[in-house]
Design an enzyme around this catalytic site. Structure first.
Site, mmCIF file in Angstrom:
data_model
loop_
_atom_site.group_PDB
_atom_site.id
_atom_site.type_symbol
_atom_site.label_atom_id
_atom_site.label_comp_id
_atom_site.label_asym_id
_atom_site.label_seq_id
_atom_site.Cartn_x
_atom_site.Cartn_y
_atom_site.Cartn_z
ATOM 1 N N ASN A 114 -14.089 -16.036 -0.516
ATOM 2 C CA ASN A 114 -12.804 -15.405 -0.871
ATOM 3 C C ASN A 114 -11.648 -16.405 -0.891
ATOM 4 O OD1 ASN A 114 -11.018 -13.086 -1.347
ATOM 5 N ND2 ASN A 114 -10.225 -13.613 0.672
ATOM 6 N N TRP B 91 2.162 -17.172 -21.198
ATOM 7 C CA TRP B 91 0.909 -17.907 -20.978
ATOM 8 C C TRP B 91 0.758 -18.960 -22.060
ATOM 9 C CZ3 TRP B 91 -0.637 -16.635 -16.380
ATOM 10 C CH2 TRP B 91 -0.494 -15.326 -15.904
ATOM 11 N N GLU C 179 -10.817 -5.663 5.838
ATOM 12 C CA GLU C 179 -11.176 -6.276 4.548
ATOM 13 C C GLU C 179 -11.985 -5.293 3.704
ATOM 14 O OE1 GLU C 179 -9.858 -9.177 3.512
ATOM 15 O OE2 GLU C 179 -8.814 -9.047 5.422
ATOM 16 N N TRP D 242 -4.530 -14.360 -16.620
ATOM 17 C CA TRP D 242 -5.463 -13.955 -15.568
ATOM 18 C C TRP D 242 -6.657 -13.200 -16.148
ATOM 19 C CZ3 TRP D 242 -6.282 -8.695 -15.003
ATOM 20 C CH2 TRP D 242 -5.308 -7.832 -15.528
ATOM 21 N N TRP E 281 -7.514 -10.584 -9.206
ATOM 22 C CA TRP E 281 -6.832 -11.380 -10.240
ATOM 23 C C TRP E 281 -5.365 -11.017 -10.349
ATOM 24 C CZ3 TRP E 281 -7.942 -15.870 -12.231
ATOM 25 C CH2 TRP E 281 -9.234 -16.335 -12.072
ATOM 26 N N TRP F 286 -9.694 -3.329 1.877
ATOM 27 C CA TRP F 286 -9.166 -3.825 0.589
ATOM 28 C C TRP F 286 -10.011 -3.315 -0.569
ATOM 29 C CZ3 TRP F 286 -4.765 -6.142 -0.983
ATOM 30 C CH2 TRP F 286 -3.906 -6.636 0.005
HETATM 31 P P1 FAD Z 1 -16.213 -10.104 3.842
HETATM 32 O O1 FAD Z 1 -15.062 -10.913 4.277
HETATM 33 O O2 FAD Z 1 -17.404 -10.081 4.704
HETATM 34 O O3 FAD Z 1 -15.660 -8.627 3.596
HETATM 35 C C1 FAD Z 1 -16.501 -7.470 3.640
HETATM 36 C C2 FAD Z 1 -16.366 -6.663 2.374
HETATM 37 O O4 FAD Z 1 -15.031 -6.219 2.195
HETATM 38 C C3 FAD Z 1 -16.696 -7.453 1.111
HETATM 39 O O5 FAD Z 1 -18.080 -7.487 0.880
HETATM 40 C C4 FAD Z 1 -15.933 -6.671 0.043
HETATM 41 O O6 FAD Z 1 -16.647 -5.534 -0.376
HETATM 42 C C5 FAD Z 1 -14.698 -6.216 0.798
HETATM 43 N N1 FAD Z 1 -13.606 -7.161 0.566
HETATM 44 C C6 FAD Z 1 -13.296 -8.253 1.295
HETATM 45 N N2 FAD Z 1 -12.193 -8.854 0.801
HETATM 46 C C7 FAD Z 1 -11.803 -8.117 -0.260
HETATM 47 C C8 FAD Z 1 -10.720 -8.212 -1.182
HETATM 48 N N3 FAD Z 1 -9.806 -9.188 -1.097
HETATM 49 N N4 FAD Z 1 -10.623 -7.293 -2.158
HETATM 50 C C9 FAD Z 1 -11.519 -6.284 -2.246
HETATM 51 N N5 FAD Z 1 -12.557 -6.138 -1.397
HETATM 52 C C10 FAD Z 1 -12.700 -7.045 -0.417
HETATM 53 N N6 FAD Z 1 -14.835 -8.805 -4.558
HETATM 54 C C11 FAD Z 1 -15.855 -8.140 -5.129
HETATM 55 O O7 FAD Z 1 -16.606 -7.464 -4.427
HETATM 56 N N7 FAD Z 1 -16.059 -8.189 -6.484
HETATM 57 C C12 FAD Z 1 -15.267 -8.926 -7.312
HETATM 58 O O8 FAD Z 1 -15.466 -8.910 -8.536
HETATM 59 C C13 FAD Z 1 -14.207 -9.672 -6.725
HETATM 60 N N8 FAD Z 1 -13.409 -10.458 -7.491
HETATM 61 C C14 FAD Z 1 -12.393 -11.178 -6.897
HETATM 62 C C15 FAD Z 1 -11.558 -11.976 -7.695
HETATM 63 C C16 FAD Z 1 -10.537 -12.716 -7.131
HETATM 64 C C17 FAD Z 1 -9.648 -13.572 -7.994
HETATM 65 C C18 FAD Z 1 -10.316 -12.655 -5.732
HETATM 66 C C19 FAD Z 1 -9.226 -13.466 -5.105
HETATM 67 C C20 FAD Z 1 -11.111 -11.852 -4.930
HETATM 68 C C21 FAD Z 1 -12.159 -11.104 -5.498
HETATM 69 N N9 FAD Z 1 -12.998 -10.281 -4.702
HETATM 70 C C22 FAD Z 1 -14.014 -9.588 -5.307
HETATM 71 C C23 FAD Z 1 -12.703 -10.052 -3.279
HETATM 72 C C24 FAD Z 1 -13.401 -10.978 -2.257
HETATM 73 O O9 FAD Z 1 -13.269 -12.315 -2.642
HETATM 74 C C25 FAD Z 1 -14.871 -10.655 -2.073
HETATM 75 O O10 FAD Z 1 -15.062 -9.284 -1.865
HETATM 76 C C26 FAD Z 1 -15.420 -11.410 -0.845
HETATM 77 O O11 FAD Z 1 -15.280 -12.791 -1.027
HETATM 78 C C27 FAD Z 1 -16.865 -11.059 -0.638
HETATM 79 O O12 FAD Z 1 -17.402 -11.814 0.405
HETATM 80 P P2 FAD Z 1 -17.939 -11.114 1.726
HETATM 81 O O13 FAD Z 1 -18.829 -9.986 1.349
HETATM 82 O O14 FAD Z 1 -18.527 -12.189 2.563
HETATM 83 O O15 FAD Z 1 -16.586 -10.581 2.350
#
Ligand code: FAD
Length: 483
Positions: free
Chosen positions: A345, A310, A279, A363, A386, A282
């Site tokens: 997430n 849209w 993750e 979006w 997005w 990502w």
């Molecule tokens: P964990 O599951 O603990 O993951 C660890 C780290 O991995 C996160 O802190 C993050 O840095 C990274 N990560 C995890 N999932 C993703 C992902 N899908 N994409 C990119 N990085 C990821 N994340 C942001 O940091 N900033 C945003 O502005 C952002 N906007 C989002 C918008 C949408 C519509 C969606 C669907 C996802 C978005 N995310 C964003 C990705 C993700 O939702 C968050 O990073 C995550 O929820 C953070 O929670 P966590 O630190 O507990 O994640």
């Protein structure tokens, strides 16, 4: 007197594993740490309200740590180059070190600043710190940028492990006369009306808070990450995203902490650590994409989506933003976001899909709202999230796969605890009723004290109809006519 080095802090608000600070300290010369509030230079993506609140707290924490280490943080405001030049004049510094950022506007600014500093004979050095791999460090066999995550991540994992994290400097040497600093309050980062109580309760911005959260996660929650990561009602993910965004902890520190904690553990726990790092991968992929496709913050990566029909509607957008769509899981997420500056997430995916597919809102409107309300608002991650949700990005969810918000809620919030927390007007409804109040009999609603349309809205759209409408809109662009 040995001329000092200016260390220009931006989103690397930590002392440990900070390559620019480390390199400056290694020279043995005095160090002048500076943060310049120059949000307007980041336009159109200058930090939003929630992010500015975080930045204020994080700068307070950084200021304390730097002062304790011996070199107080200098705060300035205005155009970054002009402020750096002023500080060079005031301190006699002959070098500026910083860690790189990857947003298109910031890359352009850094290139300009580096050239200007070098032209006046100043040593300008920048370092990698916010990502494990920069855009130019990895490419497909054809020498192209990756646009699919799995091969990207496989290639990253096959590379050498990231170098060990750098220690925090024990002692910093400040120049004899300290340059003037603005008081933190003068940067105007806090909101005029205090809406941040929920954020204060949830978060501890700053390096110490980031390291505590990392340790708590790797010690306690990481072994169950596989099963728990999709449960918004549990503390199953790391919640490191704002700390990573602001550079209070580096991805390299996170990588090594996860590896250390799972060393010697059973296969399941090692697998969970791999999943967690995937993750984090990502986040790397998102930065890779933004570097190579810098216009995707506004434009769909898949060009055919530019013609998507849209249906902009201010009232629907408002209902979504305020958590009043009548779909409890969507409303719970939007209210969690407003209260805490963060959303799980799984729920981000549900609310994003709902906005673009059920409500047919662009979006970009959703990305803008997230930008203003998330404490972790990050251009690369937000753009990827997005575009993924809308079906128009790299490796995106196919457009025709439309989340059913009720089924999603039943699966990922099975007891309704998450929804109950954020939509208290439905708190007396048991699961699964709580996820579909419009389907309940008047007697059940009355017994739970819910008057639909008064206490809680009726659904703004019907799921089945919205689904058909979204599929028709998608069919229109596939045919090449957006009518
Ligand atoms: P964990 O599951 O603990 O993951 C660890 C780290 O991995 C996160 O802190 C993050 O840095 C990274 N990560 C995890 N999932 C993703 C992902 N899908 N994409 C990119 N990085 C990821 N994340 C942001 O940091 N900033 C945003 O502005 C952002 N906007 C989002 C918008 C949408 C519509 C969606 C669907 C996802 C978005 N995310 C964003 C990705 C993700 O939702 C968050 O990073 C995550 O929820 C953070 O929670 P966590 O630190 O507990 O994640």
């Amino acid at each position: 007197m040995t001329p000092p080095i200016i260390v220009w802090f931006r989103r690397d608000l930590r002392l440990a594993d900070n390559p620019a600070l480390h390199a400056a300290v290694e020279t043995g010369r005095p160090v002048v740490p500076v943060f310049i509030e120059s949000g307007s230079e980041e336009a159109p993506w200058q930090p939003g309200g929630a992010a500015r609140w975080w930045l204020h707290q994080s700068l307070a924490a950084l200021g304390k740590s730097l002062a304790q280490a011996g070199a107080p943080l200098v705060l300035r405001q205005g155009a970054a180059l002009a402020q750096l030049e002023r500080l060079l004049g005031e301190t006699g510094a002959t070098a500026v070190y910083w860690n790189r950022l990857y947003e298109p506007a910031l890359i352009e600014r850094e290139t300009r600043i580096k050239a200007a500093l070098k032209a006046r004979g100043v040593e300008a050095r920048s370092f990698k710190s916010a990502v494990l791999l920069e855009g130019h460090e990895i490419a497909t066999k054809q020498g192209k940028p990756y646009t699919v995550f799995s091969p990207f991540w496989r290639a990253v994992v096959a590379m050498e492990e990231p170098a060990p994290a750098l220690p925090a400097p024990e002692r910093l040497h400040a120049p004899g006369a300290a340059p003037e600093s603005l008081p933190l309050e003068a940067l105007g980062l806090l909101p005029r009306i205090d809406w941040a109580a929920g954020m204060r309760e949830e978060w501890s911005p700053g390096e110490a808070g980031a390291l505590r959260r990392l340790a708590r996660f790797t010690d306690r929650a990481m072994p169950d990450y596989d099963e728990e990561r999709n449960r918004p009602d549990h503390y199953g993910t790391s919640r490191l995203s704002p700390h990573l965004h602001w550079g209070e902890v580096s991805p390299r520190q996170v990588w090594h902490a996860a590896r250390r904690a799972s060393r010697g553990a059973d296969a399941a726990a090692r697998g969970a650590a791999d999943h967690f790092l995937r993750e984090v991968g990502w986040r790397e992929f998102a930065h890779h994409l933004l570097t190579h496709f810098p216009r995707t913050d506004r434009e769909p990566l898949r060009a055919d989506f530019a013609a998507f029909p849209w249906r902009e509607d201010a009232a629907l957008l408002r209902a979504w933003r305020r958590g009043r769509t009548g779909y409890p899981i969507v409303d719970a997420g939007m209210r969690e976001l407003w209260a805490t500056g963060w959303m799980h997430n799984r729920v981000r995916m549900i609310v994003a899909s709902f906005l673009v597919k059920h409500l047919l809102q662009p979006w970009q409107r959703g990305a803008e709202w997230f930008w203003d309300t998330l404490v972790d608002a990050n251009l690369a991650n937000n753009t990827l999230g997005w575009q993924w949700s809308a079906g128009c990005g790299a490796d995106a969810a196919p457009y025709f796969r439309i989340f059913n918000p009720v089924l999603q809620a039943e699966k990922f919030d099975p007891d309704g605890a998450y929804t109950r927390r954020w939509v208290p007007e439905l708190a007396k409804l048991a699961a699964p009723h709580i996820h579909k109040p419009w389907m309940l009999s008047p007697a059940v609603l009355r017994a739970a004290g819910v008057s639909l349309g008064a206490d809680y809205p009726r659904p703004v759209v019907d799921h089945a109809q919205a689904r058909e409408r979204a599929l028709a809109a998608f069919a229109a662009i596939r045919k090449g006519g957006a009518g």
